[in-house]
Structure formats: C-alpha cells, structure tokens
Design an enzyme around this catalytic site. Structure first.
Site, mmCIF file in Angstrom:
data_model
loop_
_atom_site.group_PDB
_atom_site.id
_atom_site.type_symbol
_atom_site.label_atom_id
_atom_site.label_comp_id
_atom_site.label_asym_id
_atom_site.label_seq_id
_atom_site.Cartn_x
_atom_site.Cartn_y
_atom_site.Cartn_z
ATOM 1 N N ARG A 157 -2.588 8.348 -11.103
ATOM 2 C CA ARG A 157 -3.636 8.156 -11.841
ATOM 3 C C ARG A 157 -5.051 8.587 -11.257
ATOM 4 O O ARG A 157 -6.116 8.803 -11.842
ATOM 5 C CB ARG A 157 -4.100 6.950 -12.642
ATOM 6 C CG ARG A 157 -2.880 6.920 -13.912
ATOM 7 C CD ARG A 157 -3.051 5.560 -14.649
ATOM 8 N NE ARG A 157 -2.567 4.314 -13.761
ATOM 9 C CZ ARG A 157 -2.583 3.214 -13.852
ATOM 10 N NH1 ARG A 157 -3.466 2.670 -14.777
ATOM 11 N NH2 ARG A 157 -2.013 2.346 -13.050
ATOM 12 N N ALA A 212 -50.486 17.117 16.620
ATOM 13 C CA ALA A 212 -49.798 17.717 15.481
ATOM 14 C C ALA A 212 -49.096 19.132 15.858
ATOM 15 O O ALA A 212 -49.666 19.817 16.529
ATOM 16 C CB ALA A 212 -50.661 17.779 14.401
ATOM 17 N N ASP A 246 -4.313 -2.248 -3.628
ATOM 18 C CA ASP A 246 -5.542 -1.732 -4.476
ATOM 19 C C ASP A 246 -6.566 -2.445 -5.229
ATOM 20 O O ASP A 246 -7.051 -2.167 -6.264
ATOM 21 C CB ASP A 246 -4.992 -0.563 -5.536
ATOM 22 C CG ASP A 246 -3.972 -1.349 -6.513
ATOM 23 O OD1 ASP A 246 -3.677 -2.575 -6.385
ATOM 24 O OD2 ASP A 246 -3.536 -0.794 -7.869
ATOM 25 N N ASN A 268 -31.795 16.157 18.030
ATOM 26 C CA ASN A 268 -31.079 15.413 18.997
ATOM 27 C C ASN A 268 -29.630 15.948 19.116
ATOM 28 O O ASN A 268 -28.811 15.195 19.861
ATOM 29 C CB ASN A 268 -30.688 14.027 18.166
ATOM 30 C CG ASN A 268 -30.108 14.147 16.878
ATOM 31 O OD1 ASN A 268 -30.660 14.928 16.212
ATOM 32 N ND2 ASN A 268 -29.380 13.024 16.723
ATOM 33 N N ALA A 319 0.830 -1.215 -0.166
ATOM 34 C CA ALA A 319 0.107 -0.105 0.105
ATOM 35 C C ALA A 319 0.918 1.243 0.137
ATOM 36 O O ALA A 319 0.479 2.256 0.505
ATOM 37 C CB ALA A 319 -0.840 0.099 1.322
ATOM 38 N N ALA A 320 1.970 1.111 -0.614
ATOM 39 C CA ALA A 320 2.880 2.336 -0.613
ATOM 40 C C ALA A 320 2.877 3.200 -1.876
ATOM 41 O O ALA A 320 3.387 4.201 -1.929
ATOM 42 C CB ALA A 320 4.433 1.826 -0.385
HETATM 43 C C1 UD1 Z 1 1.119 -5.369 -10.740
HETATM 44 C C2 UD1 Z 1 1.794 -6.450 -11.382
HETATM 45 C C3 UD1 Z 1 1.189 -7.028 -12.588
HETATM 46 C C4 UD1 Z 1 -0.403 -7.472 -12.357
HETATM 47 C C5 UD1 Z 1 -0.847 -5.909 -11.676
HETATM 48 C C6 UD1 Z 1 -2.131 -6.656 -11.187
HETATM 49 C C7 UD1 Z 1 4.426 -6.108 -10.731
HETATM 50 C C8 UD1 Z 1 5.682 -6.065 -11.141
HETATM 51 N N1 UD1 Z 1 3.337 -6.002 -11.818
HETATM 52 O O1 UD1 Z 1 1.151 -4.565 -11.717
HETATM 53 O O2 UD1 Z 1 1.992 -8.168 -13.128
HETATM 54 O O3 UD1 Z 1 -0.703 -7.852 -13.530
HETATM 55 O O4 UD1 Z 1 -0.186 -5.806 -10.523
HETATM 56 O O5 UD1 Z 1 -3.114 -5.439 -10.920
HETATM 57 O O6 UD1 Z 1 4.224 -6.423 -9.673
HETATM 58 N N2 UD1 Z 1 3.103 -0.720 -4.613
HETATM 59 C C9 UD1 Z 1 4.238 -0.425 -3.512
HETATM 60 N N3 UD1 Z 1 5.454 0.123 -3.785
HETATM 61 C C10 UD1 Z 1 6.024 0.077 -4.981
HETATM 62 C C11 UD1 Z 1 5.232 0.069 -6.127
HETATM 63 C C12 UD1 Z 1 3.837 -0.536 -5.791
HETATM 64 O O7 UD1 Z 1 3.600 -0.601 -2.330
HETATM 65 O O8 UD1 Z 1 7.001 0.554 -5.378
HETATM 66 C C13 UD1 Z 1 2.037 -1.112 -4.523
HETATM 67 C C14 UD1 Z 1 0.857 -0.327 -4.920
HETATM 68 O O9 UD1 Z 1 0.553 0.751 -3.809
HETATM 69 C C15 UD1 Z 1 -0.271 -1.113 -5.369
HETATM 70 C C16 UD1 Z 1 0.503 -2.350 -5.644
HETATM 71 O O10 UD1 Z 1 1.705 -2.239 -4.780
HETATM 72 O O11 UD1 Z 1 -1.160 -1.379 -4.066
HETATM 73 C C17 UD1 Z 1 0.545 -2.721 -7.053
HETATM 74 O O12 UD1 Z 1 1.492 -1.752 -7.562
HETATM 75 P P1 UD1 Z 1 1.062 -1.178 -8.921
HETATM 76 O O13 UD1 Z 1 2.073 -0.050 -9.462
HETATM 77 O O14 UD1 Z 1 -0.483 -0.716 -9.200
HETATM 78 O O15 UD1 Z 1 1.458 -2.467 -9.898
HETATM 79 P P2 UD1 Z 1 0.780 -2.787 -11.497
HETATM 80 O O16 UD1 Z 1 1.646 -1.895 -12.408
HETATM 81 O O17 UD1 Z 1 -0.851 -2.634 -11.418
HETATM 82 MG MG MG Z 2 -1.924 -1.604 -10.211
#
Ligand code: UD1
Ligand code: MG
Length: 420
Positions: A16, A390, A103, A353, A10-11
């Site tokens: 977007r 009333a 996410d 209230n 969740a980092a």
């Molecule tokens: C990732 C997968 C991809 C998959 C997709 C599914 C990788 C390299 N790719 O891509 O194969 O199809 O998810 O949704 O893993 N996050 C961190 N730190 C970072 C980067 C990301 O905590 O440095 C967290 C984000 O907050 C997010 C999750 O990891 O919750 C996924 O990151 P995101 O950048 O959305 O990966 P995708 O490009 O979607």
């Molecule tokens: Mg993603």
C-alpha cells in the site's frame, strides 16, 4: 533488560506504500521507521535484537547495519512464519522475547518496559499490547472470556459479525516466554482466511494449554499506529512532531507555532529560548538558553549554539558552533563554521565551505563584525575583534583587530549618463 530479546518483523512488502522502496526505510522526521522500531527496543533496555528481513532486505540492512542480528524470510507467509525464521536465536534461551511490528515506529520505549514488567509480575507466558479504538476495522480483535482474561485474537478477515463489534484491538507488540513461544510456533497453521501463519494464534494455543496470557491496554492510542500507506506516514510524522515539540515546551522552550515547527530527535534546547514559526532543527543539535531562532530558520545536523544567540530570518547553518551572544540575523549560510562570542554576522553572508571535493572550515574569533554580503572562502580564520568590510570575498586569514576589505574600489564616471 537482561535476558530479554527483541524480534522486529520487517520482511513484509508494504504494497500500500506504492513505492520502489521498502516500507521499512521510509522516514519520519529524518529517521527510517524500522530504525525507530529498533531504537525503541534499545531504549527500553533490550540489547539483543533480531530483525526479520525479506522484501528488499538490502535496503533494510543498509539502514540497520550491524546494530541487529538478522533472520531471513524468503517467502512472506505471515507474521507467525516471520517469527519462526528467528527460532535459531531463541533455542536454548530462557527469559522473555518481545516481538515488535517493524512498521510501528512511534511506540514509546517506556510502554515496552511496562509490557515486560507486567508480563513478569503477572507471570504471564504471553502479554500483548492492546488499544481501544472507536473504529477497529482492519485490526485483530481481542477475545476475552467472562472473567476478562484474554483468550484469543481474531483477525478482521476471520472475525464473525459479533467479534467485529469488539473495540479492543491487537497492537502487534507482544512479550512471550521464549520456551513456550518455541513450542507454540510448532503448532500454528495457516488454516485461516488469509492462508497465513499468524503470530496471533500463539495466544489461543497457550490458553488451551492452561498457560496464563494477558493484555495491557495502552494509554496513548497514537503510540501503536502503524505505517501502511503514505497518508499514515504523514499522520505519524505529525503526531511524533507534536509530541517532541510538547516535550520542549514542558522543558521551558517557547514555540510560537507548533504546527510549523520541526524539531528532530536528539535536540537539546535551553529554557526561555524562543522558536519562531517555520523553523526546522535537525538531529544532534544543542541550543542554549535565551536564544531566538527563526522565523524560517533551518538548523541542520550537529550545531551547537551557546546562550543568548540569535538566528534570524532565512538562515541556514550546518555543523556550526556559535558563541554566547552572537547574532546571525538574516539571509545567511554558515557551514562547517565556528563563530566566537559577541559577533555580528551581516545580512547575506555565506561560507564557501565546499570546493566540489572537500569541505573546509571557517573560524571566526570573538567580537568580530562581519559586514553584509561577505563570502568566506574556506579554509579561513578571522582573529578576535576584526572587522570585515561589506561585500568582501575573504580568501586569506584576517589578524585580530584588523579591518579587511576585499572588493573592488568604486569608480564614479562623472556625467556618464548625460545625453548632450
Ligand atoms: C497484524 C496483526 C493484527 C494487528 C496488527 C497491528 C497478525 C496476523 N495480525 O496485522 O492482529 O492488529 O498487526 O498493526 O499478526 N511481516 C513479515 N513477514 C510476513 C508478514 C508480515 O515480516 O510474512 C511484518 C511486516 O513487515 C510488518 C509486520 O510484520 O512490519 C506486521 O505485518 P502486517 O502485514 O502489517 O500485519 P497486519 O495485517 O497489520
Ligand atoms: Mg500492519
């Protein structure tokens, strides 16, 4: 799920979303997406959960509080790098770790359970969740060998033309053997199109060592959808809403128009209750059988309705309990209120209230008739079988069987409007 740990990623920045807030704290049906991801892991029986936080971490931590442990990623160098930050929690442990994208909020807990079961029964060192998408653009693609075994995951940016044709995609949900994951994490690098450390590279690393890996194809494709922008936020809200509504209908509730009915999590509704259009029912509410709700009803958190209760048009209730057979038919606000059995609350009635500082309660007994346009200035208690005239503004308790009238008497000024 003893011995199983979960890591929730969740980092990330969530560029977007075009928001001042972290992507993770955006809400779906009143609940933050990251909290949904954590709760899904909890509902799958995993108690030991580590959230990797970074971008706007104080917002994420304000939501998750002490329900999880934290690992901190100061620079967002990829999903593999994010998992590395949780290493300290994994060292010396055995068993399985489930890695979840923060996410991906509407994954079913049963799917996580099935993934762990498959991983254990097939003795796999890495098991990932996959899905078949007609339009796989943007996702990591699953590479299988001639025998169908999972060999590697290739990200969109790194894929060649042939690999881009693959329709099986990586959902971003994995179950790993803890010790083998730790070893593989030491071997991943950022030699790829994004210059990031990918968690997905662990699959190939394990395969090259001869360790068994596998994929489980999710049955319901919508479960693994992620939130990357506000269009997806709305799409996922709709999917979850229709899923919740369908569960209530299967349990015997009549929903006249599912496209305008918003029922949050943790709501119980008895059989044969009818929900009319444009109704919202928020969390932690219990509704009995044979009730009638709406149209345009707004039932906020923590309400309890017995059987045969009617909540009608344009009624808002909050932290309110309503007894068997009582009717709250139109244009009414009840907050911090208890209504007994077989009462009739007249049109336009409200509870006052809140005095600007404190919330106070209104207690109404059984068989009470409340005339239209009554104001209850709380705290106030109305005895059983009382009548309220009333237009009354009730500031004092009313004894049982009494008639309370609290308004000015009418004066008729004879001939007042005659000109001559
Ligand atoms: C990732 C997968 C991809 C998959 C997709 C599914 C990788 C390299 N790719 O891509 O194969 O199809 O998810 O949704 O893993 N996050 C961190 N730190 C970072 C980067 C990301 O905590 O440095 C967290 C984000 O907050 C997010 C999750 O990891 O919750 C996924 O990151 P995101 O950048 O959305 O990966 P995708 O490009 O979607
Ligand atoms: Mg993603």
């Amino acid at each position: 799920m003893e011995n199983t740990i979960a890591i929730v990623l969740a980092a990330g920045k969530g560029t977007r979303m075009k928001s001042e807030k972290s992507k993770q704290v955006h809400k779906i049906l009143g609940k933050e997406i990251v909290l949904r991801a954590v709760e899904n892991a909890k509902k799958a029986g995993i108690e030991d959960i580590i959230a990797v936080v970074g971008y706007k971490k104080e917002q994420v931590q304000a939501v998750l509080k002490d329900s999880v442990k934290y690992a901190y990623q100061d620079e967002m160098l990829g999903t593999g790098h994010a998992v590395m930050q949780a290493k300290e929690y994994l060292k010396g442990k055995t068993g399985k770790v489930v890695v979840l994208n923060g996410d991906v909020p509407i994954l079913r807990p049963e799917t996580i359970e099935k993934l762990i079961e498959k991983s254990n029964s097939n003795k796999e060192y890495a098991t990932l969740l996959s899905a078949i998408y007609d339009n796989p653009y943007g996702y990591g693609r699953i590479i299988r060998d001639d025998g169908g075994n999972v060999e590697a995951i290739v990200e969109e940016k790194d894929a060649d033309e042939l690999q881009k044709e693959i329709k099986e995609i990586n959902a971003g949900i994995y179950c790993f053997d803890i010790q083998e994951l730790l070893k593989a994490l030491d071997e991943i690098n950022n030699d790829n199109a994004s210059g990031e450390y990918y968690i997905t590279d662990v699959i190939k690393i394990m395969n090259d060592k001869g360790l068994k890996t596998g994929a489980m194809i999710v049955e319901d494709n919508t479960e693994i959808l992620g939130v990357n922008d506000k269009v997806q936020l709305e799409i996922l809200t709709k999917i979850l809403r229709l899923r919740i509504n369908a569960e209530h209908m299967k349990n015997g509730v009549v929903i006249e128009d599912t496209s305008t009915t918003y029922i949050y999590d943790d709501v119980e509704i008895g059989t044969d209750t009818v929900i009319h259009p444009n109704t919202t029912i928020k969390s932690n509410t219990k509704i009995g059988s044979n009730c009638e709700i709406g149209p345009n009803a707004y039932i906020r958190e923590n309400c309890e309705l017995a059987n045969n209760v009617k909540i009608g048009n344009c009624v808002e209730i909050k932290k309110t309990k309503i007894g068997e057979g009582s009717k709250v038919p139109h244009f009414i606000y009840l907050g911090d209120c208890e209504v007994g059995e077989h009462c009739n609350i007249g049109c336009g009635t409200i509870t006052c209230n809140y005095d600007g500082f404190n919330k106070s309660r209104t207690e109404i007994g059984n068989n009470v008739f409340v005339g239209s346009n009554t104001n209850f200035v709380a705290p106030v208690k109305i005895g059983d079988n009382a009548f309220i005239g009333a237009g009354s503004t009730i500031t004092e308790d009313v004894p049982e069987y009494a008639l309370a009238i609290a308004r000015q008497r009418q004066i008729n000024k004879e001939n007042w409007n005659k000109k001559d």
